[in-house]
Design an enzyme around this catalytic site. Structure first.
Site, PDB file in Angstrom:
ATOM      1  N   LYS A 117       0.830  -1.219   0.000  1.00 37.16           N
ATOM      2  CA  LYS A 117       0.000   0.000   0.000  1.00 37.16           C
ATOM      3  C   LYS A 117       0.860   1.263   0.000  1.00 37.16           C
ATOM      4  O   LYS A 117       0.485   2.256  -0.613  1.00 37.16           O
ATOM      5  CB  LYS A 117      -0.968   0.001   1.190  1.00 37.16           C
ATOM      6  N   LYS A 198      -5.469 -10.926  -5.450  1.00 40.63           N
ATOM      7  CA  LYS A 198      -6.684 -11.164  -4.658  1.00 40.63           C
ATOM      8  C   LYS A 198      -7.762 -10.120  -4.961  1.00 40.63           C
ATOM      9  O   LYS A 198      -7.445  -8.976  -5.302  1.00 40.63           O
ATOM     10  CB  LYS A 198      -6.362 -11.208  -3.161  1.00 40.63           C
ATOM     11  N   LYS A 201     -10.885  -4.501  -1.958  1.00 35.33           N
ATOM     12  CA  LYS A 201     -11.677  -3.272  -1.916  1.00 35.33           C
ATOM     13  C   LYS A 201     -10.860  -2.085  -2.393  1.00 35.33           C
ATOM     14  O   LYS A 201     -11.386  -1.121  -2.894  1.00 35.33           O
ATOM     15  CB  LYS A 201     -12.087  -2.962  -0.461  1.00 35.33           C
TER      16      LYS A 201
END
Ligand code: TYM
Length: 330
Positions: A117, A198, A201
């Protein structure tokens, strides 16, 4: 290990209101939560975690209510377990600070989620680094023995155990050391367009992500367009046929068969996909209807949130005080 509630378990888990809930959240986490619900189970919307990435106040408010309603719509019952919003219980942030004084900078920079991230954005927030410590606090406050999560949370569970053990060693026996629990199939639902990644969101993949509240036509379209392979052989093989393997696991988690048995039942990808789309539409329909009903009554949701917070704070407060005292706070 799959979650099989046996009466001696204490369960805690959480989910971020950072976007619309998707099939990975449902199969990896929510469904296990419903199986494990009891008076000894605590489930929270972790709104403080959602602040680690950019999110507008309106969106955070909206998505917190949406996710709370989703918990109820998928089958969690506030008369059976405790369902609350993380920021309504101040002990989470308080214990997190104490645990930041036990965690090391090095172990936090080694977290894969942080590495991924932080690479995606410049000027990322400090909280993106310290986020796992808040998650550790979430878990330890409830004296959880079992934490039902998807496969991507494994490293966070390891650090939870490390920090709990280090604290106990340094300050005396204070925390229970929990284990993570994952479902047997669909512990890691992959993106339908990029099956090596994966379903998530935080990454936008409009055709690759199945949202719980997708309309039937949308569900159908996404499944029919899901990436598979060109050899046309119905076989469950993650290494060589990850797109198909992902779809087989999704199917298996709804039909309660094994992926291999399903692969044998179908000859052609097209027939299999059509059947899977039907299964999804049929399985998600009742959840979608309950969700619409619950979401239309915000007053009721807020009442339940307030009750949940009181119950959660009762439990969390005693553990927080034990930890603070052990560290020498008056
Ligand atoms: P979050 O909000 O990203 O995801 C919530 C849950 O959904 C699971 N999940 C998946 N499972 C299977 N396949 C996928 N593609 C998939 N994507 C998500 C996650 O594993 C998770 O169980 N850090 C946590 C939230 C958290 C938490 C906690 C969890 C905060 N405090 C305490 C447990 C206990 C997170 O970001 O999950």
């Amino acid at each position: 290990m799959a979650l099989l509630y046996d009466g001696s378990m204490r369960i805690l888990s959480g989910m971020q209101p950072s976007g619309d809930p998707h099939l990975g959240n449902y199969l990896g986490a929510l469904r296990q939560w419903v199986d494990g619900q009891s008076p000894d189970a605590f489930y929270c919307v972790v709104d403080l975690h959602a602040l680690t990435l950019e999110i507008s106040p309106e969106k955070l408010r909206e998505q917190t209510l949406n996710l709370y309603a989703t918990f109820l719509a998928t089958g969690l019952d506030p008369n059976v377990c405790t369902i609350f919003v993380q920021s309504h219980v101040p002990y989470h942030a308080q214990l997190s600070w104490l645990l930041e004084c036990v965690a090391s900078y090095g172990e936090l920079t080694r977290m894969v989620a942080f590495k991924e991230k932080s690479q995606r954005q410049e000027g990322y927030r400090v909280s993106l680094l310290t986020y796992p410590v808040l998650m550790v606090a979430d878990i330890l406050l409830y004296e959880a023995t079992h934490v039902p999560v998807g496969e991507d949370q494994r490293q966070h569970l390891e650090i939870t155990r490390d920090i709990a053990e280090r604290f106990n060693h340094r300050y005396g026996e204070t925390f229970r050391v929990p284990v993570g629990v994952q479902p047997k199939v669909a512990a890691r639902v992959q993106d339908l367009q990029e099956p090596t990644r994966k379903m998530s969101k935080s990454v936008s993949s409009p055709l690759g992500t199945i949202y719980l509240y997708d309309e039937p036509q949308e569900l159908q379209r996404k499944i029919m367009k899901a990436v598979t392979d060109t050899d046309g052989e119905m076989r469950f093989d993650w290494e060589h046929k990850s797109g198909l393997a992902n779809l087989l696991e999704i199917y298996a988690s709804f039909s309660h068969e094994t992926p291999d048995a399903i692969a044998q039942r179908f000859e052609r990808y097209g027939d299999f996909k059509k059947d899977l789309a039907g299964l999804l539409i049929e399985s998600l329909g009742p959840i979608q209807r309950r969700y619409r009903e619950l979401r239309s009554d915000e007053g009721y949701l807020r009442e339940l949130m307030a009750e949940g917070a009181l119950r959660a704070a009762d439990q969390a407060g005693s553990v927080y005080r034990r930890a603070a005292t052990a560290m020498g706070l008056l």
